[in-house]
Design an enzyme around this catalytic site. Structure first.
Site, PDB file in Angstrom:
ATOM      1  N   GLU A   1      -6.549   3.760  -5.922  1.00 50.85           N
ATOM      2  CA  GLU A   1      -7.747   4.233  -5.230  1.00 50.85           C
ATOM      3  C   GLU A   1      -8.201   5.517  -5.922  1.00 50.85           C
ATOM      4  O   GLU A   1      -7.499   6.534  -5.863  1.00 50.85           O
ATOM      5  CB  GLU A   1      -7.453   4.498  -3.759  1.00 50.85           C
ATOM      6  CG  GLU A   1      -8.676   4.967  -2.985  1.00 50.85           C
ATOM      7  CD  GLU A   1      -8.365   5.411  -1.564  1.00 50.85           C
ATOM      8  OE1 GLU A   1      -9.249   5.267  -0.702  1.00 50.85           O
ATOM      9  OE2 GLU A   1      -7.248   5.911  -1.330  1.00 50.85           O
TER      10      GLU A   1
ATOM     11  N   HIS B   1     -10.396  -1.579   4.580  1.00 48.36           N
ATOM     12  CA  HIS B   1     -10.054  -0.993   5.878  1.00 48.36           C
ATOM     13  C   HIS B   1     -10.771   0.323   6.156  1.00 48.36           C
ATOM     14  O   HIS B   1     -10.743   0.803   7.298  1.00 48.36           O
ATOM     15  CB  HIS B   1      -8.546  -0.764   5.942  1.00 48.36           C
ATOM     16  CG  HIS B   1      -8.060   0.205   4.894  1.00 48.36           C
ATOM     17  ND1 HIS B   1      -8.016  -0.115   3.562  1.00 48.36           N
ATOM     18  CD2 HIS B   1      -7.636   1.489   4.989  1.00 48.36           C
ATOM     19  CE1 HIS B   1      -7.572   0.932   2.877  1.00 48.36           C
ATOM     20  NE2 HIS B   1      -7.342   1.920   3.710  1.00 48.36           N
ATOM     21  N   ASP B   2     -11.384   0.920   5.142  1.00 44.05           N
ATOM     22  CA  ASP B   2     -12.087   2.198   5.309  1.00 44.05           C
ATOM     23  C   ASP B   2     -13.604   2.034   5.363  1.00 44.05           C
ATOM     24  O   ASP B   2     -14.321   3.031   5.479  1.00 44.05           O
ATOM     25  CB  ASP B   2     -11.754   3.141   4.147  1.00 44.05           C
ATOM     26  CG  ASP B   2     -10.381   3.769   4.269  1.00 44.05           C
ATOM     27  OD1 ASP B   2      -9.874   3.876   5.399  1.00 44.05           O
ATOM     28  OD2 ASP B   2      -9.811   4.149   3.219  1.00 44.05           O
TER      29      ASP B   2
ATOM     30  N   ASP C   1      -2.544   4.544  -2.832  1.00 47.86           N
ATOM     31  CA  ASP C   1      -3.513   5.215  -1.975  1.00 47.86           C
ATOM     32  C   ASP C   1      -3.791   6.634  -2.464  1.00 47.86           C
ATOM     33  O   ASP C   1      -2.855   7.391  -2.787  1.00 47.86           O
ATOM     34  CB  ASP C   1      -2.963   5.264  -0.539  1.00 47.86           C
ATOM     35  CG  ASP C   1      -3.872   6.016   0.403  1.00 47.86           C
ATOM     36  OD1 ASP C   1      -4.964   5.502   0.705  1.00 47.86           O
ATOM     37  OD2 ASP C   1      -3.495   7.128   0.826  1.00 47.86           O
TER      38      ASP C   1
ATOM     39  N   ASP D   1       0.869  -1.171   0.000  1.00 41.85           N
ATOM     40  CA  ASP D   1       0.000   0.000   0.000  1.00 41.85           C
ATOM     41  C   ASP D   1       0.911   1.227   0.000  1.00 41.85           C
ATOM     42  O   ASP D   1       1.487   1.588   1.023  1.00 41.85           O
ATOM     43  CB  ASP D   1      -0.885  -0.022   1.250  1.00 41.85           C
ATOM     44  CG  ASP D   1      -2.157   0.802   1.082  1.00 41.85           C
ATOM     45  OD1 ASP D   1      -2.134   1.766   0.305  1.00 41.85           O
ATOM     46  OD2 ASP D   1      -3.160   0.473   1.731  1.00 41.85           O
TER      47      ASP D   1
END
Length: 574
Positions: free
Chosen positions: A259, A323-324, A205, A103
């Site tokens: 993302e 994770h969000d 990200d 990431d």
């Protein structure tokens, strides 16, 4: 570290498993998950059948945003381990046929990164232009009207140098200036450093924010006052990614996913069109924010739109959580009475639809949202800022609290539930965030030997996907007369000549997306063919034997609550 040879477009056949390292498994008793914990569970991941593990940020960080604020890109955060341990982890993963996805946070750093410390030291420092600094507006105040995702304006005043710096996220996460070639080349070198140490893929990200508009004008294209005033997915971003693709990604055959919030099926083509040379796929979020997530018709129409837009020249990623986001069984299913059945139904759509599936840790056992009771229970600064923003805009306090309970990021960040033991077997110490109390019944150990468990269902579907190319590379088409508000129904189909004798060419997927009984009516062309050639390869109800032919059902078939079936067309005899 010796690189591993991978076939071209290997990522189209992969299943990705996201590990939020801090919450996966603690190997040293400090209450924080680490690389030792990942190494200890590589055999578990191999049995699950995944091909790639995506590791959430692990570089050194003050942890203002749980690692998404990096202070040293080439150093491992001591809580997770060190570089030597990372290399061991990568080597052990590779030995099991599992690749490593990093990431990579490219839009911003921590304000404690040496680059920013230098940048803010004086206006004439060589690193000044590595970040985005501006004088106050002519009439005083912020340089423009941009918002921060963490609340308030996206500009922070620096008393020492008398200018504002830009932070799309928290004040401790200043944005890098990607218009500076020196910044881009350093990020390229960082990517190469990690490739040399065993990384095979990157999740980029917030990559949709790296490009900024010339002149940094006010944002005016917003439709309501709660919308964040920020630019994203700009031509500058595409130019920077094309450069990085040509210099780093393509030469090393690494898999990339970006993302990119705010993209549409049309605008996403620019990122994934293979002739443009940017990314292999993106994480868009349209499927997660449909008006009614319980409406199967909306879910499958959305999937059809993206397939139609991207399939000719690109690829897509499939996911329902990360994770969000809240736990997928809490967002799309029934996390109480029918938790196991609805978790299996969601998994069926995820693992049989077109695109590369991403599984977030714990979804394979049906982990649920946490039963938060008080504000002090939360660790998620972003969620707290959204709650305060709702109140500031006049939202009813009860509704704001209900939204906070459902959508806060801590729901997905509670520790992985390995057993019914204290702290779910996650740590021998005190966990950094509380363990969900339902771990006594929802855990890996309880599901390992249960052939009807959610874990067994995931293993079965991943194995089916690996076995049949049609589930990885086949086209995607909704059966519109069968699909409904209650039932997801689609066909995957291979075109061209078979690559092997006995290759399955078509798959029919039927999923009841509701907690009530539903009826599916198959079209004549499928029902007619099914009397000879379709058989059930997987079903998540014990009463119905796998292998049952659709000829026993006829054109009408009744699906029990959250029932999921996968039918394979029997190969033609030569």
């Amino acid at each position: 570290m010796k690189s591993i040879e991978l076939p071209r477009e290997w990522w189209k056949d992969a299943v990705v498993y996201q590990i939020y390292t801090r919450s996966f498994l603690d190997s040293n008793g400090d209450g924080i998950g680490d690389f030792g914990g990942v190494i200890a569970q590589l055999d578990y991941l191999q049995r699950l059948g995944v091909d790639v593990i995506w590791l959430s940020p692990f570089c050194d960080s003050p942890n203002d945003d749980n690692g998404y604020d990096i202070s040293d890109y080439r150093r491992i955060h001591p809580e997770f381990g060190d570089l030597e341990q990372f290399v061991i982890m990568a080597s052990e993963a590779h030995r099991r046929g599992i690749k490593i996805m990093m990431d990579l946070v490219m839009n911003h750093t921590s304000d404690e990164h040496p680059w920013f410390v230098e940048s803010r030291s004086s206006r004439d420092n060589p690193k000044r232009d590595w970040y985005i600094w501006r004088d106050p507006a002519p009439g005083g105040g912020k340089p423009n009207n941009w918002d921060s995702y963490f609340g308030g304006a996206a500009w922070e005043w620096d008393e020492q140098t008398g200018q504002y710096y830009l932070h799309t996220f928290s004040t401790k996460q200043p944005d890098l200036n990607w218009a500076n070639p020196a910044v881009r080349q350093e990020m390229h070198r960082i990517a190469e450093f990690w490739i040399a140490h065993g990384v095979n893929a990157f999740r980029l990200d917030a990559v949709h924010h790296i490009g900024k508009p010339v002149g940094l004008p006010d944002y005016t294209d917003y439709k309501h006052e709660r919308e964040f005033r920020l630019y994203k997915n700009l031509p500058e971003t595409h130019a920077y990614l094309q450069e990085m693709h040509d210099q780093i990604f393509a030469p090393h055959n690494v898999f990339t996913v970006g993302e990119t919030g705010g993209t549409t099926p049309g605008s996403s083509r620019k990122y994934v069109d293979r002739d443009r040379g940017e990314l292999n796929m993106i994480h868009h979020f349209e499927q997660l924010f449909l008006p009614n997530p319980g409406n199967a018709a909306d879910i499958q129409r959305n999937m059809q739109r993206w397939f139609k837009a991207l399939s000719r020249r690109g690829w897509d990623a499939q996911f329902f959580s990360n994770h969000d986001l809240p736990r997928q069984v809490s967002a799309f299913g029934n996390d109480r009475e029918l938790r196991g059945k609805s978790a299996a139904a969601i998994a069926t759509v995820l693992l049989t639809a077109w695109g590369t599936p991403f599984i977030y840790q714990g979804e394979e056992i049906g982990m649920t949202n946490f039963p938060f009771a008080e504000m002090d229970d939360f660790r998620d600064r972003h969620g707290l800022s959204w709650y305060q923003r709702d109140l500031a805009h006049g939202e009813d306090p009860e509704l704001a609290w209900a939204r906070m309970l459902q959508e806060n990021r801590d729901n997905s960040r509670t520790p992985m539930q390995w057993s019914e033991a204290r702290h779910a077997g996650f740590t021998a110490g005190e966990p950094w965030i509380p363990v969900n109390p339902n771990h006594v019944s929802v855990n890996v150990a309880a599901q390992e030997s249960d052939s009807d468990s959610t874990l067994s269902w995931y293993r079965r579907l991943i194995a089916l996907r690996r076995q049949h190319r049609v589930l990885r590379r086949g086209s995607f088409r909704i059966l519109r007369r069968t699909a409904s508000r209650d039932v997801v129904c689609f066909v995957r189909r291979l075109s061209g000549k078979p690559q092997a004798a006995g290759e399955v060419r078509r798959v029919l997927v039927l999923v009841n997306w509701t907690g009530s009984q539903a009826e599916a009516r198959l079209p004549r062309r499928i029902a007619g063919a099914s009397r000879r050639r379709f058989s059930c390869a997987a079903v998540n109800y014990r009463y119905r034997d796998a292998g049952r032919s659709l000829s026993a059902e006829g054109r009408k078939t009744v699906l029990r609550p959250y029932e999921a079936r996968v039918y394979l067309e029997e190969p033609k005899k030569i």
